[in-house]
Design a protein around this motif. Structure first.
Motif, PDB file in Angstrom:
ATOM      1  N   GLU A  27     -21.249  55.389  -4.843  1.00 55.07           N
ATOM      2  CA  GLU A  27     -20.820  56.164  -6.484  1.00 55.07           C
ATOM      3  C   GLU A  27     -20.527  57.864  -6.459  1.00 55.07           C
ATOM      4  OE1 GLU A  27     -21.078  54.044  -9.890  1.00 55.07           O
ATOM      5  OE2 GLU A  27     -21.544  52.799  -9.015  1.00 55.07           O
ATOM      6  N   PRO A  28     -19.278  57.727  -7.382  1.00 57.60           N
ATOM      7  CA  PRO A  28     -18.648  56.981  -8.385  1.00 57.60           C
ATOM      8  C   PRO A  28     -17.340  56.115  -7.591  1.00 57.60           C
ATOM      9  CG  PRO A  28     -17.254  59.400  -8.259  1.00 57.60           C
ATOM     10  CD  PRO A  28     -18.787  59.274  -7.566  1.00 57.60           C
ATOM     11  N   LEU A  29     -17.812  54.803  -7.701  1.00 60.32           N
ATOM     12  CA  LEU A  29     -16.705  54.322  -7.472  1.00 60.32           C
ATOM     13  C   LEU A  29     -15.124  54.106  -7.660  1.00 60.32           C
ATOM     14  CD1 LEU A  29     -18.248  51.006  -8.497  1.00 60.32           C
ATOM     15  CD2 LEU A  29     -18.151  52.091  -5.875  1.00 60.32           C
ATOM     16  N   ALA A  30     -14.196  54.727  -6.840  1.00 57.18           N
ATOM     17  CA  ALA A  30     -12.547  54.910  -6.411  1.00 57.18           C
ATOM     18  C   ALA A  30     -12.646  54.196  -5.442  1.00 57.18           C
ATOM     19  CB  ALA A  30     -13.374  56.659  -6.319  1.00 57.18           C
ATOM     20  N   TYR A  31     -10.771  54.220  -5.567  1.00 58.27           N
ATOM     21  CA  TYR A  31     -10.025  53.186  -4.473  1.00 58.27           C
ATOM     22  C   TYR A  31      -9.008  54.600  -3.727  1.00 58.27           C
ATOM     23  CZ  TYR A  31     -11.029  48.977  -6.151  1.00 58.27           C
ATOM     24  OH  TYR A  31     -11.474  48.078  -5.924  1.00 58.27           O
ATOM     25  N   PRO A  32      -8.942  54.217  -2.188  1.00 65.19           N
ATOM     26  CA  PRO A  32      -9.651  53.282  -0.978  1.00 65.19           C
ATOM     27  C   PRO A  32     -11.564  53.828  -0.835  1.00 65.19           C
ATOM     28  CG  PRO A  32      -8.409  55.098  -0.036  1.00 65.19           C
ATOM     29  CD  PRO A  32      -8.337  55.748  -1.002  1.00 65.19           C
ATOM     30  N   ARG A  33     -11.975  52.834  -0.787  1.00 68.89           N
ATOM     31  CA  ARG A  33     -13.375  52.492  -0.496  1.00 68.89           C
ATOM     32  C   ARG A  33     -13.273  52.531   0.615  1.00 68.89           C
ATOM     33  NH1 ARG A  33     -14.863  49.270  -6.198  1.00 68.89           N
ATOM     34  NH2 ARG A  33     -14.243  50.665  -7.774  1.00 68.89           N
ATOM     35  N   THR A  34     -14.814  52.940   1.293  1.00 64.29           N
ATOM     36  CA  THR A  34     -14.804  52.908   3.071  1.00 64.29           C
ATOM     37  C   THR A  34     -16.423  53.000   2.967  1.00 64.29           C
ATOM     38  OG1 THR A  34     -12.823  54.714   3.607  1.00 64.29           O
ATOM     39  CG2 THR A  34     -14.411  54.030   5.261  1.00 64.29           C
ATOM     40  N   CYS A  35     -16.842  51.778   3.496  1.00 63.10           N
ATOM     41  CA  CYS A  35     -18.010  51.192   3.395  1.00 63.10           C
ATOM     42  C   CYS A  35     -18.857  52.240   4.184  1.00 63.10           C
ATOM     43  CB  CYS A  35     -17.858  49.899   4.974  1.00 63.10           C
ATOM     44  SG  CYS A  35     -20.204  49.434   4.500  1.00 63.10           S
ATOM     45  N   PRO A  36     -20.191  52.809   3.821  1.00 63.34           N
ATOM     46  CA  PRO A  36     -20.968  54.062   4.123  1.00 63.34           C
ATOM     47  C   PRO A  36     -21.737  53.386   5.550  1.00 63.34           C
ATOM     48  CG  PRO A  36     -21.750  53.143   1.627  1.00 63.34           C
ATOM     49  CD  PRO A  36     -20.625  52.003   2.436  1.00 63.34           C
ATOM     50  N   ASN A  37     -21.921  51.979   5.708  1.00 58.86           N
ATOM     51  CA  ASN A  37     -22.268  51.199   7.070  1.00 58.86           C
ATOM     52  C   ASN A  37     -21.693  51.900   7.994  1.00 58.86           C
ATOM     53  OD1 ASN A  37     -23.746  49.705   9.287  1.00 58.86           O
ATOM     54  ND2 ASN A  37     -23.596  48.073   7.571  1.00 58.86           N
ATOM     55  N   ALA A  38     -22.083  53.009   8.770  1.00 53.95           N
ATOM     56  CA  ALA A  38     -21.947  53.144  10.439  1.00 53.95           C
ATOM     57  C   ALA A  38     -20.823  52.499  11.511  1.00 53.95           C
ATOM     58  CB  ALA A  38     -22.786  54.256  10.445  1.00 53.95           C
ATOM     59  N   THR A  39     -22.252  50.765  11.078  1.00 54.23           N
ATOM     60  CA  THR A  39     -21.182  50.277  12.131  1.00 54.23           C
ATOM     61  C   THR A  39     -20.172  49.311  11.684  1.00 54.23           C
ATOM     62  OG1 THR A  39     -22.881  48.290  11.185  1.00 54.23           O
ATOM     63  CG2 THR A  39     -23.521  50.229  13.336  1.00 54.23           C
ATOM     64  N   CYS A  40     -19.896  49.562  10.066  1.00 55.00           N
ATOM     65  CA  CYS A  40     -19.078  49.285  10.076  1.00 55.00           C
ATOM     66  C   CYS A  40     -17.554  49.660   9.169  1.00 55.00           C
ATOM     67  CB  CYS A  40     -18.863  48.441   8.660  1.00 55.00           C
ATOM     68  SG  CYS A  40     -18.341  47.434   7.698  1.00 55.00           S
ATOM     69  N   LYS A  41     -17.776  50.358   7.958  1.00 54.72           N
ATOM     70  CA  LYS A  41     -16.846  51.319   8.049  1.00 54.72           C
ATOM     71  C   LYS A  41     -15.303  51.114   7.495  1.00 54.72           C
ATOM     72  CE  LYS A  41     -18.914  55.103   9.248  1.00 54.72           C
ATOM     73  NZ  LYS A  41     -19.019  56.171   7.504  1.00 54.72           N
ATOM     74  N   VAL A  42     -15.304  49.367   6.957  1.00 52.47           N
ATOM     75  CA  VAL A  42     -14.351  49.242   6.519  1.00 52.47           C
ATOM     76  C   VAL A  42     -13.363  49.716   5.495  1.00 52.47           C
ATOM     77  CG1 VAL A  42     -13.457  46.671   5.623  1.00 52.47           C
ATOM     78  CG2 VAL A  42     -14.565  47.161   7.992  1.00 52.47           C
ATOM     79  N   THR A  43     -12.515  49.811   5.264  1.00 53.41           N
ATOM     80  CA  THR A  43     -11.825  50.853   3.939  1.00 53.41           C
ATOM     81  C   THR A  43     -11.080  49.816   3.355  1.00 53.41           C
ATOM     82  OG1 THR A  43     -11.763  52.907   4.939  1.00 53.41           O
ATOM     83  CG2 THR A  43     -10.202  52.325   3.291  1.00 53.41           C
ATOM     84  N   VAL A  44     -11.021  49.380   2.002  1.00 52.23           N
ATOM     85  CA  VAL A  44     -10.657  48.660   0.841  1.00 52.23           C
ATOM     86  C   VAL A  44      -9.907  49.070  -0.156  1.00 52.23           C
ATOM     87  CG1 VAL A  44     -11.689  46.813   1.131  1.00 52.23           C
ATOM     88  CG2 VAL A  44     -12.612  48.522  -0.526  1.00 52.23           C
ATOM     89  N   TRP A  45      -8.492  49.098  -0.570  1.00 50.78           N
ATOM     90  CA  TRP A  45      -7.380  49.946  -0.833  1.00 50.78           C
ATOM     91  C   TRP A  45      -7.805  48.937  -2.433  1.00 50.78           C
ATOM     92  CZ3 TRP A  45      -7.103  49.481   4.210  1.00 50.78           C
ATOM     93  CH2 TRP A  45      -7.288  50.856   4.431  1.00 50.78           C
ATOM     94  N   ALA A  46      -7.335  49.124  -3.709  1.00 47.74           N
ATOM     95  CA  ALA A  46      -6.769  48.189  -4.925  1.00 47.74           C
ATOM     96  C   ALA A  46      -4.970  48.311  -4.742  1.00 47.74           C
ATOM     97  CB  ALA A  46      -7.066  48.905  -5.819  1.00 47.74           C
ATOM     98  N   ASN A  47      -4.551  46.959  -4.037  1.00 51.06           N
ATOM     99  CA  ASN A  47      -3.317  47.585  -3.976  1.00 51.06           C
ATOM    100  C   ASN A  47      -2.329  46.581  -5.018  1.00 51.06           C
ATOM    101  OD1 ASN A  47      -3.183  48.275  -1.263  1.00 51.06           O
ATOM    102  ND2 ASN A  47      -3.691  46.513  -0.619  1.00 51.06           N
ATOM    103  N   PRO A  48      -1.171  46.880  -5.519  1.00 50.98           N
ATOM    104  CA  PRO A  48      -0.594  46.077  -7.074  1.00 50.98           C
ATOM    105  C   PRO A  48      -0.557  45.169  -6.791  1.00 50.98           C
ATOM    106  CG  PRO A  48       0.813  47.483  -5.781  1.00 50.98           C
ATOM    107  CD  PRO A  48      -0.319  48.011  -5.029  1.00 50.98           C
ATOM    108  N   ILE A  49      -0.997  43.884  -6.859  1.00 54.21           N
ATOM    109  CA  ILE A  49      -1.108  42.164  -7.412  1.00 54.21           C
ATOM    110  C   ILE A  49       0.852  42.244  -7.665  1.00 54.21           C
ATOM    111  CG2 ILE A  49      -1.232  40.168  -7.625  1.00 54.21           C
ATOM    112  CD1 ILE A  49      -4.161  41.392  -8.918  1.00 54.21           C
ATOM    113  N   PRO A  50       1.254  41.606  -6.709  1.00 58.04           N
ATOM    114  CA  PRO A  50       2.735  40.751  -6.727  1.00 58.04           C
ATOM    115  C   PRO A  50       3.147  39.166  -8.368  1.00 58.04           C
ATOM    116  CG  PRO A  50       2.478  40.248  -4.271  1.00 58.04           C
ATOM    117  CD  PRO A  50       1.356  40.802  -5.189  1.00 58.04           C
ATOM    118  N   VAL A  51       3.996  39.700  -8.305  1.00 59.17           N
ATOM    119  CA  VAL A  51       3.744  38.355  -9.632  1.00 59.17           C
ATOM    120  C   VAL A  51       5.494  38.223  -9.189  1.00 59.17           C
ATOM    121  CG1 VAL A  51       3.931  37.630 -11.950  1.00 59.17           C
ATOM    122  CG2 VAL A  51       1.868  39.283 -10.938  1.00 59.17           C
TER     123      VAL A  51
END
Length: 187
Positions: free
Chosen positions: A19-43
């Motif tokens: 916390e606080p949850l904000a984008y981009p989010r990077t996994c705190p697990n040292a063996t993972c560290k994957v980052t996610v973004w809140a990208n816009p959705i195409p319509v």
């Protein structure tokens, strides 16, 4: 119970984000560290001109779902990750109003982001003009209560669900030199 929060946990390893949850989010697990973004959705939104004895107008749907249930909208929806904007637009037209349009014949009209939060990118396109007589019978669904044609740009703010759909419809009517009240006709 608080509402669920999207991306509270890493989708790769399951570790909770700090916390606080904000984008981009990077996994705190040292063996993972994957980052996610809140990208816009195409319509993909398709303007389908329909010619009839009343003149040429645009195909619309009366929404059967929220937001703005019961109001009119142009035909469209979210793209799937395997679709181009053309293929997704043609699919939405078939799903929502039971009309087949050729995805390869869709031409761009206008692309814009939603406001004030630009979390959607709307890709407005125009299909080739169809003859009213060529439309198969419409079957209402949970998503689409009614199908119809609007014949002019005036008064759309009173009947349309979304301001950007109004802007796109008005752009098309203006490009065709068409004026006057919207005159909704069920088809």
């Amino acid at each position: 119970m608080p509402p669920p929060v999207k991306d509270r946990f890493c989708s790769f390893c399951g570790t909770a984000y700090a916390e606080p949850l904000a984008y981009p989010r990077t996994c705190p697990n040292a063996t993972c560290k994957v980052t996610v973004w809140a990208n816009p959705i195409p319509v993909s939104v398709v303007l389908v001109p329909v010619r009839s004895e009343q003149g040429t107008g645009l195909l619309v749907v009366r929404r059967g779902i929220e937001p703005r249930k019961g109001m009119l909208a142009l035909v469209g929806g979210f793209l799937e990750e395997h679709e181009t904007w053309q293929v997704g637009g043609a699919r939405e037209v078939a799903e929502e109003v039971g009309v087949t349009v050729d995805a390869t014949k869709l031409t761009p009209l206008w692309f814009t982001s939603t406001e004030p939060r630009p979390n959607r990118v709307l890709l407005f396109s125009v299909a080739p003009t169809l003859e009213r007589a060529s439309l198969a019978a419409f079957t209402p669904s949970t998503e689409s209560q009614e199908r119809g044609v609007i014949h002019g740009p005036q008064g759309l703010e009173d009947v349309f669900a979304f301001p950007l759909h109004i802007q796109a419809a008005r752009k098309w009517f203006e490009s065709q030199g068409l004026t006057g009240p919207h005159r909704f006709t069920p088809v």
